[in-house]
Write an enzyme that holds these catalytic residues in place. Structure first.
Site, PDB file in Angstrom:
ATOM      1  N   HIS A 197       0.701  -1.238  -0.065  1.00 21.32           N
ATOM      2  CA  HIS A 197      -0.101   0.033   0.070  1.00 21.32           C
ATOM      3  C   HIS A 197       0.777   1.376  -0.081  1.00 21.32           C
ATOM      4  CE1 HIS A 197       0.970   0.607   4.287  1.00 21.32           C
ATOM      5  NE2 HIS A 197       0.767  -0.544   4.582  1.00 21.32           N
ATOM      6  N   ASP A 198       0.320   2.343  -0.789  1.00 17.06           N
ATOM      7  CA  ASP A 198       1.002   3.682  -0.702  1.00 17.06           C
ATOM      8  C   ASP A 198       2.372   3.759  -1.465  1.00 17.06           C
ATOM      9  OD1 ASP A 198      -1.314   4.932   0.766  1.00 17.06           O
ATOM     10  OD2 ASP A 198      -0.672   3.539   2.287  1.00 17.06           O
ATOM     11  N   GLY A 254       5.132  -1.207   3.092  1.00 12.65           N
ATOM     12  CA  GLY A 254       4.267   0.152   2.527  1.00 12.65           C
ATOM     13  C   GLY A 254       5.143   1.188   2.240  1.00 12.65           C
TER      14      GLY A 254
END
Length: 265
Positions: free
Chosen positions: A120-121, A138
């Site tokens: 994520h991200d 992440g």
């Protein structure tokens, strides 16, 4: 539109007429797929996700899945993928989280080989290569033309500079300076020098490579200079080198600290 009859397409998807969706693929609600993109058999595209043009997503890949983050509570975060990327078998790319800006972003012309993971991200630039089983935690940022070897593991919030090359099975816990060639287990990763072959393949001139090599030696191999003084010396000695300036700016902006150990040979 070439959508196999066994594919499962949720309402609310936007699929370009020239795109191809293979057998048993699943396209969830909120997905947009651009022109000439091919989605392989048994792959899953989660949403919300925007997949650009001419991407190839191979069988059993999971693209745009929910983030593996305990803070995630089902918010409409997203994945944005550019054009011309190749995602190989069993690769996983997750959407963003609210705390991380809500977006995972993949640039253009990247190659994510089998079993790679983009958490994520993360933000990937253009022409990034991740070899088999390379894994990003992440919030990792990767610059253009960077290459990660097989089984490389990258800690969260690390930045990997453009044109860098990380050898296989390396553990990366700090920022990787741009233009560098490095490898090693975590806490033992060493820089071998600048990525001369990669830089020349990318079209940098011999003079640009020579100046970068000089900047590398000033920053990493001149032990009597403090880093701040070394940065100033680089800018003074190579005032017309955009690459040397970028190297200094990248290192100066580092929050996690950057890898500094250098091979003696």
């Amino acid at each position: 539109m070439a959508i196999h009859k066994t594919a499962v397409i949720a309402p609310g998807t936007k699929i370009h007429p020239s795109a191809e969706i293979g057998p048993y693929a699943v396209i969830e609600e909120g997905v947009t797929i651009g022109a000439e993109t091919r989605v392989g058999a048994h792959s899953v595209i989660g949403g919300p996700s925007t997949i650009g043009e001419r991407n190839i997503i191979h069988s059993f890949a999971t693209v745009g899945g929910a983030p593996q983050d305990l803070s995630y509570k089902g918010e409409d975060t997203e994945l944005i993928m550019g054009n011309g990327n190749t995602v190989r078998e069993y690769a996983t790319i997750h959407r963003g989280t609210v705390d991380g800006g809500s977006q995972t972003v993949i640039g253009n012309d990247c190659l994510l080989m089998a079993y790679t993971h983009v958490a994520h991200d993360c933000k990937l630039g253009n022409r990034v290569i991740m070899a088999n089983v390379a894994t990003l935690a992440g919030h990792v940022e990767i610059g253009d033309f960077a290459t990660l070897g097989g089984l490389v593991a990258v800690h969260q919030f690390v930045r990997i500079g453009s044109y860098s090359y990380i050898g296989g099975m390396s553990g990366i816990g700090r920022d990787v300076p741009p233009y560098m060639l490095l490898a090693g287990t975590r806490n033992r990763t060493k820089i071998s020098g600048i990525n001369k072959i990669g830089l020349k393949r990318a079209g940098l001139s011999n003079d640009a490579v020579r100046q970068l090599d000089g900047a590398f030696r000033l920053i990493f191999k001149t032990n009597e200079l403090l880093k701040k003084d070394a940065f100033e010396e680089v800018l003074k000695e190579f005032p017309n080198s955009a690459e040397a300036k970028h190297l200094v700016e990248f290192l100066t902006a580092s929050k996690r600290g950057f890898i500094q150990r250098v091979n003696d040979d």
